[in-house]
Design an enzyme around this catalytic site. Structure first.
Site, PDB file in Angstrom:
ATOM      1  N   SER A   1       0.856  -1.306   0.085  1.00 29.56           N
ATOM      2  CA  SER A   1       0.055   0.024   0.120  1.00 29.56           C
ATOM      3  C   SER A   1       0.830   1.125  -0.174  1.00 29.56           C
ATOM      4  O   SER A   1       1.645   1.540   0.825  1.00 29.56           O
ATOM      5  CB  SER A   1      -0.837  -0.003   1.252  1.00 29.56           C
ATOM      6  OG  SER A   1      -1.206   1.251   1.682  1.00 29.56           O
ATOM      7  N   GLY A   2       0.496   2.268  -0.727  1.00 28.04           N
ATOM      8  CA  GLY A   2       1.340   3.373  -1.011  1.00 28.04           C
ATOM      9  C   GLY A   2       0.923   4.331   0.227  1.00 28.04           C
ATOM     10  O   GLY A   2       1.868   4.950   0.840  1.00 28.04           O
ATOM     11  N   LEU A   3      -0.402   4.287   0.825  1.00 28.90           N
ATOM     12  CA  LEU A   3      -0.655   4.967   1.893  1.00 28.90           C
ATOM     13  C   LEU A   3       0.110   4.505   3.003  1.00 28.90           C
ATOM     14  O   LEU A   3       0.788   5.415   4.061  1.00 28.90           O
ATOM     15  CB  LEU A   3      -2.006   4.996   1.926  1.00 28.90           C
ATOM     16  CG  LEU A   3      -2.543   5.461   3.606  1.00 28.90           C
ATOM     17  CD1 LEU A   3      -2.651   6.716   3.626  1.00 28.90           C
ATOM     18  CD2 LEU A   3      -4.016   4.838   3.876  1.00 28.90           C
TER      19      LEU A   3
ATOM     20  N   ASP B   1       0.306  10.764   1.946  1.00 27.87           N
ATOM     21  CA  ASP B   1       0.182   9.856   0.636  1.00 27.87           C
ATOM     22  C   ASP B   1       0.073  10.484  -0.209  1.00 27.87           C
ATOM     23  O   ASP B   1      -0.952  11.031  -0.992  1.00 27.87           O
ATOM     24  CB  ASP B   1      -1.108   8.743   1.066  1.00 27.87           C
ATOM     25  CG  ASP B   1      -1.178   7.988  -0.099  1.00 27.87           C
ATOM     26  OD1 ASP B   1      -0.277   7.575  -0.935  1.00 27.87           O
ATOM     27  OD2 ASP B   1      -2.167   7.559  -0.316  1.00 27.87           O
TER      28      ASP B   1
ATOM     29  N   ASP C   1       1.331  -0.766  -4.967  1.00 28.72           N
ATOM     30  CA  ASP C   1       0.578   0.345  -5.326  1.00 28.72           C
ATOM     31  C   ASP C   1       1.396   1.344  -5.859  1.00 28.72           C
ATOM     32  O   ASP C   1       2.404   1.764  -5.050  1.00 28.72           O
ATOM     33  CB  ASP C   1      -0.271   0.561  -4.072  1.00 28.72           C
ATOM     34  CG  ASP C   1      -0.859   2.067  -4.039  1.00 28.72           C
ATOM     35  OD1 ASP C   1      -1.076   2.724  -5.373  1.00 28.72           O
ATOM     36  OD2 ASP C   1      -1.560   2.482  -3.202  1.00 28.72           O
TER      37      ASP C   1
ATOM     38  N   ASP D   1       0.693   4.383  -7.263  1.00 22.15           N
ATOM     39  CA  ASP D   1      -0.052   5.687  -7.490  1.00 22.15           C
ATOM     40  C   ASP D   1      -0.340   5.850  -8.806  1.00 22.15           C
ATOM     41  O   ASP D   1      -0.792   5.067  -9.380  1.00 22.15           O
ATOM     42  CB  ASP D   1       0.936   6.749  -6.803  1.00 22.15           C
ATOM     43  CG  ASP D   1       1.032   6.518  -5.212  1.00 22.15           C
ATOM     44  OD1 ASP D   1       0.227   5.663  -4.594  1.00 22.15           O
ATOM     45  OD2 ASP D   1       2.109   7.109  -4.564  1.00 22.15           O
TER      46      ASP D   1
ATOM     47  N   LYS E   1       0.020  12.601  -6.754  1.00 21.94           N
ATOM     48  CA  LYS E   1      -1.241  12.273  -6.295  1.00 21.94           C
ATOM     49  C   LYS E   1      -1.589  12.836  -5.107  1.00 21.94           C
ATOM     50  O   LYS E   1      -0.887  13.130  -4.277  1.00 21.94           O
ATOM     51  CB  LYS E   1      -1.386  10.614  -6.597  1.00 21.94           C
ATOM     52  CG  LYS E   1      -0.587   9.839  -5.670  1.00 21.94           C
ATOM     53  CD  LYS E   1      -1.082   9.715  -4.082  1.00 21.94           C
ATOM     54  CE  LYS E   1      -2.298   9.016  -4.150  1.00 21.94           C
ATOM     55  NZ  LYS E   1      -2.528   7.785  -3.898  1.00 21.94           N
TER      56      LYS E   1
ATOM     57  N   ASN F   1      -4.261  11.309  -1.836  1.00 23.17           N
ATOM     58  CA  ASN F   1      -5.100  10.087  -1.295  1.00 23.17           C
ATOM     59  C   ASN F   1      -6.563  10.462  -1.524  1.00 23.17           C
ATOM     60  O   ASN F   1      -7.053  11.430  -1.531  1.00 23.17           O
ATOM     61  CB  ASN F   1      -4.691  10.066   0.254  1.00 23.17           C
ATOM     62  CG  ASN F   1      -5.755   8.801   0.652  1.00 23.17           C
ATOM     63  OD1 ASN F   1      -6.528   8.655   0.991  1.00 23.17           O
ATOM     64  ND2 ASN F   1      -4.759   7.358   0.588  1.00 23.17           N
ATOM     65  N   SER F   2      -7.202   9.371  -2.149  1.00 23.04           N
ATOM     66  CA  SER F   2      -8.568   9.207  -2.516  1.00 23.04           C
ATOM     67  C   SER F   2      -9.645   9.803  -1.308  1.00 23.04           C
ATOM     68  O   SER F   2     -10.490  10.229  -1.661  1.00 23.04           O
ATOM     69  CB  SER F   2      -8.938   7.988  -3.067  1.00 23.04           C
ATOM     70  OG  SER F   2      -8.222   7.750  -3.956  1.00 23.04           O
TER      71      SER F   2
ATOM     72  N   ARG G   1      -6.537   1.448 -12.146  1.00 21.37           N
ATOM     73  CA  ARG G   1      -7.177   1.931 -11.179  1.00 21.37           C
ATOM     74  C   ARG G   1      -8.164   2.896 -11.858  1.00 21.37           C
ATOM     75  O   ARG G   1      -7.438   4.156 -11.973  1.00 21.37           O
ATOM     76  CB  ARG G   1      -6.436   2.307  -9.839  1.00 21.37           C
ATOM     77  CG  ARG G   1      -7.281   3.058  -8.834  1.00 21.37           C
ATOM     78  CD  ARG G   1      -6.471   2.817  -7.449  1.00 21.37           C
ATOM     79  NE  ARG G   1      -6.788   3.760  -6.677  1.00 21.37           N
ATOM     80  CZ  ARG G   1      -6.449   3.938  -5.379  1.00 21.37           C
ATOM     81  NH1 ARG G   1      -5.613   3.068  -5.064  1.00 21.37           N
ATOM     82  NH2 ARG G   1      -6.753   5.001  -4.682  1.00 21.37           N
TER      83      ARG G   1
ATOM     84  N   HIS H   1     -12.607   2.111  -7.773  1.00 17.75           N
ATOM     85  CA  HIS H   1     -12.284   2.358  -6.177  1.00 17.75           C
ATOM     86  C   HIS H   1     -13.672   3.596  -5.753  1.00 17.75           C
ATOM     87  O   HIS H   1     -14.258   4.251  -6.945  1.00 17.75           O
ATOM     88  CB  HIS H   1     -11.045   3.186  -5.912  1.00 17.75           C
ATOM     89  CG  HIS H   1     -10.662   3.507  -4.513  1.00 17.75           C
ATOM     90  ND1 HIS H   1     -11.375   2.448  -3.605  1.00 17.75           N
ATOM     91  CD2 HIS H   1      -9.799   3.965  -3.802  1.00 17.75           C
ATOM     92  CE1 HIS H   1     -10.691   2.762  -2.500  1.00 17.75           C
ATOM     93  NE2 HIS H   1      -9.603   3.745  -2.554  1.00 17.75           N
TER      94      HIS H   1
HETATM   95  C1  SPV Z   1      -3.514   2.417  -0.610  1.00 17.62           C
HETATM   96  O1  SPV Z   1      -3.544   1.646   0.232  1.00 17.62           O
HETATM   97  O2  SPV Z   1      -2.408   3.329  -0.611  1.00 17.62           O
HETATM   98  C2  SPV Z   1      -4.385   2.721  -1.391  1.00 17.62           C
HETATM   99  C3  SPV Z   1      -6.003   2.533  -1.084  1.00 17.62           C
HETATM  100  O3  SPV Z   1      -4.291   3.354  -2.596  1.00 17.62           O
HETATM  101  S1  SPV Z   1      -6.572   3.901  -0.436  1.00 17.62           S
HETATM  102  O4  SPV Z   1      -5.734   4.467   0.335  1.00 17.62           O
HETATM  103  O5  SPV Z   1      -8.103   3.665  -0.340  1.00 17.62           O
HETATM  104  O6  SPV Z   1      -6.564   4.928  -1.733  1.00 17.62           O
HETATM  105 MG    MG Z   2      -2.429   3.994  -2.369  1.00 19.15          MG
END
Ligand code: SPV
Ligand code: MG
Length: 291
Positions: free
Chosen positions: A43-45, A55, A82, A84, A117, A119-120, A155, A186
């Site tokens: 996971s990037g986050l 993130d 991940d 990004d 990016k 974070n969503s 994604r 997502h």
């Molecule tokens: C991550 O885990 O870094 C993701 C998922 O990209 S989210 O944080 O839901 O975007």
């Molecule tokens: Mg991510």
């Protein structure tokens, strides 16, 4: 060919629902493997948060890949990285994919947002890139892979950006035709309605991946019924570790001794087991090590 690449392909496209569990360093990757999961979401986050960073591409891509390489070395599980928005344009994506293949990563996920990016879940400003430009990135990624079965997950962030299910579907179909092996759709809604609608309308030959963090109260069976192939539990080890660290730090601070804390933590033996100290002991004997 790395067999982990084929294993991830089977998880993403096989007949049954599969699960990828989040990890963010070598140790958490080992814990995920020990638990019995079949694959890992790098996971990037979680990786950036464990560096104390946001993130938002604050860590450079080489710093992130260094962590992923430790993860790859630490486990025999396939890892979906991940990545990004790909850390730049198509050219950055090409270098990225080549390096990922070299360090034993089984697949990459890139999202159709700008670089850097956001974070969503953090921002309401989710800027999507043009469909053709993102298709170019997907093609560049597939052309760059040095393992023929390397997995590229595209994604779709359309729902995150407040666009319609129809736009998300159009993007998914375009990305699949550009060469993506699977589509991650997502959503940040707290119900799964949009995701289920998307999955029902999506052409069945497109393997779908979801991350149900915000709609966590949806039973997994509902995802299975609409044919979703892979579920990513995206940040639960990171969040579990924050809570555990907070609790134990608070207790030690308050008590000024370790009595209460001891039962809250893994025994040291567990650390040595996870890092395989025993192997080093045996190797020292085998190689007549005197140190
Ligand atoms: C991550 O885990 O870094 C993701 C998922 O990209 S989210 O944080 O839901 O975007
Ligand atoms: Mg991510």
């Amino acid at each position: 060919m790395d067999s982990r690449v084929q294993t991830l392909r089977n998880l993403l496209t096989g007949p049954r629902l599969s699960f990828l569990m989040e990890a963010h360093h070598g140790l958490s990757a080992k814990v995920v493997e020990k638990t019995g999961f079949e694959g890992i979401w790098a996971s990037g986050l979680s990786i950036s948060a464990s560096m104390g960073l946001r993130d938002a591409n604050e860590a450079s891509w080489t710093q992130v890949l260094e962590v992923m390489e430790f993860m790859s070395d630490a486990t025999s599980l396939p890892i979906l990285a991940d990545c990004d928005s790909g850390y730049g344009n198509f050219n950055n994506v090409r270098r990225l994919i080549k390096k990922l293949c070299r360090i034993g990563i089984a697949g990459a996920c890139i999202e159709d947002k700008i670089f850097p990016k956001a974070n969503s879940f953090v921002t309401s400003q989710n800027i999507l890139v043009d469909v053709d430009e993102f298709c170019g990135k997907i093609k560049a990624a597939k052309d760059a892979q040095t393992d023929p079965t390397f997995n590229l997950v595209a994604r779709v962030e359309a729902l995150i950006a407040g666009r319609s299910v129809q736009e998300a579907l159009d993007r998914a179909v375009n990305y699949f035709h550009a060469g993506a092996d699977a589509i991650l759709i997502h959503s940040k809604k707290n119900t799964a309605e949009q995701i289920l609608e998307f999955a029902k309308q999506c052409p069945p030959q497109i393997p779908l991946v979801i991350i149900p963090t915000s709609y966590y109260n949806t039973p997994t069976k509902q995802f299975e019924e609409v044919g979703i192939k892979t579920i990513i539990w995206a940040n639960y080890n990171l969040r579990a570790s924050i809570k555990a660290m907070e609790k134990v730090s608070e207790i030690i601070k308050r008590e000024r001794d370790l009595l209460k804390a001891e039962e809250m933590v893994s025994p040291l033996e567990e650390v040595f087991l996870l890092t395989n100290e025993k192997e080093l002991d045996l190797a020292k004997k085998r190689y007549n090590d005197q140190s």
